[in-house]
Design an enzyme around this catalytic site. Structure first.
Site: not given
Ligand code: E4P
Length: 218
Positions: A83
């Protein structure tokens, strides 16, 4: 649309997996920070039992460091997806990693043009953050819809992971908007099962069944 679970918690992943609906996992530094285990051990263990891609995020910001970190993460297991944040340095790292055959997920995407840049760099996945856009009064699901249209018009095979999902309505709206995947927190996945009429219906079926069995000597 497929379901990923958005957590680094092994119990949550195992439970959701046992429901037969999960085809991958996403983590981020905030989710990992809630767990006790060593980051690399945790990832190895998750990737070892999950039958699907597991996103693990880099924490450096320079291209070369992201590439190095990405290669290290990818070496932990064949189903790790690296990522990478949506920055110019990030897309440069995505380009190199994808040329080396390492799948990437570009995170913190808040506009269609960012998604297009990530796709052009060779990202396997882009993650538009639906809930965080809603939080600032914008249209998170609308972003997913725009990216889906853009990728379809330009025949791009980068997959869209709807991220930052806050409630069950986000789930079906993202599916209708064209997300390939929604990465959903455990609590929201559980909420998606729930409907008062399902619960009431099940209760009355069981009451009737038990009365029938009693009357028939069961
Ligand atoms: C996933 O890839 C993201 O990092 C995550 O969904 C972020 O979620 P949040 O906005 O609730 O922290």
């Amino acid at each position: 649309m497929e379901f990923f679970i958005d957590t680094a918690n092994i119990d949550e992943i195992r439970t959701a997996e046992s429901w037969g609906i999960i085809s991958g996992v996403t983590t981020n530094p905030s989710l990992v920070s809630r767990e006790e285990d060593d980051f690399f051990e945790l990832l190895k263990s998750i990737a070892g039992f999950v039958n699907g891609p597991v996103s693990a995020e880099v924490t450096s910001s320079a291209t070369n460091e992201m590439i190095e970190e990405g290669k290290k993460l990818a070496s932990l297991a064949s189903n790790i997806v690296v990522k990478i944040p949506m920055t110019p340095e990030g897309t440069a790292a995505v380009r190199t990693l994808s040329q080396d055959g390492i799948p990437t997920n570009v995170t913190l995407v808040f506009s269609p043009q960012q998604a297009l840049l990530a796709a052009r760099a060779g990202a396997s996945y882009v993650s538009p953050f639906v809930g965080r856009l809603d939080d600032i009064g914008e249209d998170g699901v609308g972003l997913v819809r725009d990216i889906a249209e853009l990728f379809s018009v330009h025949d791009l095979d980068t997959k869209i992971i709807a991220a930052s999902i806050r409630h069950p309505r986000h789930v079906f709206e993202c599916a209708l908007a064209g997300a390939d995947i929604a990465t959903v927190p455990f609590k929201v996945l559980r909420q998606c099962y729930s409907h008062p009429l399902t619960e009431r219906g099940l209760e009355s079926f069981m009451t009737d069944w038990n009365r029938y069995r009693k009357n028939h000597g069961g």
